[in-house]
Design a protein around this motif. Structure first.
Motif, mmCIF file in Angstrom:
data_model
loop_
_atom_site.group_PDB
_atom_site.id
_atom_site.type_symbol
_atom_site.label_atom_id
_atom_site.label_comp_id
_atom_site.label_asym_id
_atom_site.label_seq_id
_atom_site.Cartn_x
_atom_site.Cartn_y
_atom_site.Cartn_z
ATOM 1 N N PHE A 101 0.849 -1.194 0.000
ATOM 2 C CA PHE A 101 0.000 0.000 0.000
ATOM 3 C C PHE A 101 0.884 1.244 0.000
ATOM 4 O O PHE A 101 1.849 1.343 0.768
ATOM 5 N N ILE A 102 0.576 2.195 -0.886
ATOM 6 C CA ILE A 102 1.354 3.431 -0.996
ATOM 7 C C ILE A 102 0.400 4.613 -0.919
ATOM 8 O O ILE A 102 -0.514 4.743 -1.741
ATOM 9 N N SER A 103 0.628 5.465 0.039
ATOM 10 C CA SER A 103 -0.221 6.637 0.261
ATOM 11 C C SER A 103 0.387 7.874 -0.388
ATOM 12 O O SER A 103 1.613 8.021 -0.426
ATOM 13 N N PRO A 104 -0.436 8.796 -0.897
ATOM 14 C CA PRO A 104 0.101 10.041 -1.453
ATOM 15 C C PRO A 104 0.782 10.911 -0.404
ATOM 16 O O PRO A 104 1.533 11.824 -0.756
ATOM 17 N N GLU A 105 0.557 10.625 0.868
ATOM 18 C CA GLU A 105 1.214 11.379 1.937
ATOM 19 C C GLU A 105 2.601 10.828 2.261
ATOM 20 O O GLU A 105 3.338 11.410 3.063
ATOM 21 N N ASP A 106 2.970 9.712 1.620
ATOM 22 C CA ASP A 106 4.254 9.074 1.905
ATOM 23 C C ASP A 106 5.345 9.743 1.070
ATOM 24 O O ASP A 106 5.543 9.420 -0.114
ATOM 25 N N ILE A 107 6.057 10.675 1.675
ATOM 26 C CA ILE A 107 7.079 11.449 0.959
ATOM 27 C C ILE A 107 8.227 10.558 0.486
ATOM 28 O O ILE A 107 8.781 10.760 -0.600
ATOM 29 N N LEU A 108 8.597 9.571 1.301
ATOM 30 C CA LEU A 108 9.695 8.679 0.905
ATOM 31 C C LEU A 108 9.342 7.930 -0.370
ATOM 32 O O LEU A 108 10.165 7.834 -1.292
ATOM 33 N N TRP A 109 8.136 7.393 -0.448
ATOM 34 C CA TRP A 109 7.743 6.665 -1.643
ATOM 35 C C TRP A 109 7.757 7.574 -2.868
ATOM 36 O O TRP A 109 8.188 7.172 -3.942
ATOM 37 N N GLN A 110 7.305 8.798 -2.721
ATOM 38 C CA GLN A 110 7.349 9.727 -3.852
ATOM 39 C C GLN A 110 8.786 9.950 -4.323
ATOM 40 O O GLN A 110 9.069 9.945 -5.526
ATOM 41 N N SER A 111 9.693 10.121 -3.372
ATOM 42 C CA SER A 111 11.093 10.336 -3.722
ATOM 43 C C SER A 111 11.698 9.095 -4.377
ATOM 44 O O SER A 111 12.478 9.200 -5.337
ATOM 45 N N VAL A 112 11.347 7.919 -3.866
ATOM 46 C CA VAL A 112 11.848 6.676 -4.437
ATOM 47 C C VAL A 112 11.384 6.529 -5.887
ATOM 48 O O VAL A 112 12.169 6.189 -6.785
ATOM 49 N N LEU A 113 10.116 6.803 -6.144
ATOM 50 C CA LEU A 113 9.582 6.690 -7.501
ATOM 51 C C LEU A 113 10.263 7.680 -8.443
ATOM 52 O O LEU A 113 10.656 7.319 -9.560
ATOM 53 N N GLU A 114 10.390 8.920 -8.009
ATOM 54 C CA GLU A 114 11.013 9.942 -8.848
ATOM 55 C C GLU A 114 12.466 9.590 -9.171
ATOM 56 O O GLU A 114 12.908 9.686 -10.328
ATOM 57 N N THR A 115 13.222 9.178 -8.153
ATOM 58 C CA THR A 115 14.638 8.886 -8.351
ATOM 59 C C THR A 115 14.830 7.627 -9.187
ATOM 60 O O THR A 115 15.724 7.576 -10.053
ATOM 61 N N ALA A 116 14.003 6.615 -8.957
ATOM 62 C CA ALA A 116 14.101 5.389 -9.750
ATOM 63 C C ALA A 116 13.808 5.672 -11.216
ATOM 64 O O ALA A 116 14.503 5.160 -12.106
ATOM 65 N N LEU A 117 12.822 6.494 -11.496
ATOM 66 C CA LEU A 117 12.507 6.856 -12.878
ATOM 67 C C LEU A 117 13.648 7.635 -13.517
ATOM 68 O O LEU A 117 13.973 7.428 -14.691
ATOM 69 N N ASP A 118 14.264 8.525 -12.766
ATOM 70 C CA ASP A 118 15.418 9.266 -13.281
ATOM 71 C C ASP A 118 16.553 8.315 -13.643
ATOM 72 O O ASP A 118 17.215 8.469 -14.680
ATOM 73 N N ARG A 119 16.791 7.317 -12.811
ATOM 74 C CA ARG A 119 17.877 6.372 -13.072
ATOM 75 C C ARG A 119 17.546 5.493 -14.281
ATOM 76 O O ARG A 119 18.434 5.169 -15.082
ATOM 77 N N LEU A 120 16.294 5.103 -14.424
ATOM 78 C CA LEU A 120 15.909 4.312 -15.588
ATOM 79 C C LEU A 120 16.094 5.112 -16.868
ATOM 80 O O LEU A 120 16.585 4.597 -17.875
ATOM 81 N N THR A 121 15.711 6.381 -16.837
ATOM 82 C CA THR A 121 15.872 7.237 -18.007
ATOM 83 C C THR A 121 17.338 7.389 -18.387
ATOM 84 O O THR A 121 17.700 7.417 -19.571
ATOM 85 N N ALA A 122 18.200 7.470 -17.386
ATOM 86 C CA ALA A 122 19.637 7.631 -17.620
ATOM 87 C C ALA A 122 20.353 6.284 -17.768
ATOM 88 O O ALA A 122 21.580 6.253 -17.896
ATOM 89 N N ALA A 123 19.592 5.170 -17.765
ATOM 90 C CA ALA A 123 20.165 3.815 -17.856
ATOM 91 C C ALA A 123 21.206 3.570 -16.775
ATOM 92 O O ALA A 123 22.257 2.963 -17.023
ATOM 93 N N GLN A 124 20.911 4.040 -15.574
ATOM 94 C CA GLN A 124 21.803 3.843 -14.427
ATOM 95 C C GLN A 124 21.274 2.694 -13.570
ATOM 96 O O GLN A 124 20.124 2.730 -13.137
ATOM 97 N N PRO A 125 22.082 1.685 -13.312
ATOM 98 C CA PRO A 125 21.609 0.529 -12.540
ATOM 99 C C PRO A 125 21.346 0.877 -11.085
ATOM 100 O O PRO A 125 21.812 1.891 -10.570
ATOM 101 N N GLY A 126 20.623 0.012 -10.436
ATOM 102 C CA GLY A 126 20.308 0.179 -9.020
ATOM 103 C C GLY A 126 19.319 -0.888 -8.599
ATOM 104 O O GLY A 126 19.004 -1.808 -9.368
#
Length: 338
Positions: A101-126
């Motif tokens: 379950f992921i809530s819109p109030e969960d700031i960590l999850w928002q940051s994780v999603l944003e950063t993971a998408l940035d890394r995928l776009t840049a083809a950076q592993p993680g």
């Protein structure tokens, strides 16, 4: 994964909660394996798939229930026609599914999603680390260092790994597919490869054809010398290479270079007569029979393809198959993430 993460972020930004549904373990025969995901919102399934059928339908219903309860859980499903947890399916295996379950109030999850998408776009592993108890996630970089959240004890593996407390998913940056030759087939092939998570790179020596505008789905378009590939592009053992230039000489020049190094896949277009002539020259240049046997030529699955679009489908199908075989190999295994 990119589509799922993007949709999850969009839902959170719209102040809507979601449940991320992930297969974390399987035994026996199952439609999809660990790492397969779908996203569920208040109106039901949003994107992704964990295999369809009853396991997906029951998972969707459970996710809707958990969405209302605002909680996470693990659930085991038996894909059999008997037993207390049976779904009346004939697959014969079973799967364990994590509902996050992921809530819109969960700031960590928002940051994780944003950063993971940035890394995928840049083809950076993680690695994305999900907790089996539904607690805070983590995101690791390519060296296993925590970017967000606490890294815990997640193993650094190319495949999905379930431990007692964590499920680690490598970010699917996609395999690079280098296409030598920017003709009609390449134009049909590039968008197909991109649609199945390859990262196409187009290489040609003709400036008029090596045009980025002609290949909007390509990660890179290179205009370089076929006689000196290394001068403009470095290849790695994880690269998939397709050779389909405008002539025998260029194909020969390219193969003589690329077959002196390790690559994940090499496919070469051409008639059997052309292949025989080029291979004879390659033998004279010191390329071994063992190396020549690794080349997929004529390239593509044998579907009697004729048009550029059909040939592109044939090549894509063969590359999907070879990638799947590498993923099944313990030395190269990766998760089949949606």
């Amino acid at each position: 994964m990119r589509t799922i993460l993007s949709r999850a972020l969009a839902e959170l930004n719209a102040h809507r909660s979601v449940v991320l549904v992930t297969i974390v373990a399987e035994q026996g025969s199952a439609p999809r394996g660990p790492g397969s995901q779908m996203l569920v919102g208040a109106d039901g399934q949003l994107t992704g798939t964990i295999g369809g059928g009853q396991v997906e339908r029951q998972s969707e219903l459970l996710a809707l229930s958990l969405l209302k309860e605002q909680r996470s859980r693990m659930q085991h499903f038996a894909l059999t026609q008997a037993g207390a947890d049976s779904l009346d399916m004939a697959c014969g295996g079973d799967v364990t599914v994590l509902f996050q379950f992921i809530s819109p109030e969960d700031i960590l999850w928002q940051s994780v999603l944003e950063t993971a998408l940035d890394r995928l776009t840049a083809a950076q592993p993680g690695w994305l680390i999900l907790r089996t108890d539904g607690s805070a996630p983590a995101l690791l970089d390519g060296e296993g260092m925590a970017l967000l959240g606490s890294s815990g004890t997640a193993p650094l593996s190319k495949r999905c790994v379930l431990t007692g407390t964590d499920f680690s998913l490598p970010l699917p940056v996609g395999e690079r597919a280098v296409i030598f030759g920017a003709g009609h087939i390449a134009r049909a092939l590039v968008p197909l490869l991109r649609s199945v998570e390859f990262r196409p790179v187009v290489y040609d020596d003709r400036p008029a054809l090596a045009d980025p505008a002609a290949f909007p789905d390509a990660e890179q378009v290179v205009c370089g010398d076929f006689r000196n590939i290394a001068g403009t592009l470095s290849l790695s053992p994880e690269d998939y290479v397709v050779v389909m230039t405008s002539g025998h000489l260029h194909d020969l020049e390219i193969q003589e270079q690329i077959l002196r190094q390790e690559l994940a896949y090499v496919g070469v277009i051409g008639s059997r007569a052309k292949i025989a002539a080029v291979n004879a020259r390659l033998r004279e240049a010191g390329i071994s029979e063992e190396k020549l046997r690794t080349v997929h030529t004529p390239v593509g699955t044998p579907i009697k393809a004729v048009t550029p679009a059909e040939i592109a489908v044939s090549i894509t199908g063969e590359m999907i198959y070879e990638r799947a075989c590498r993923r099944e190999d313990p030395a190269h295994h990766a998760c089949p993430m949606a």
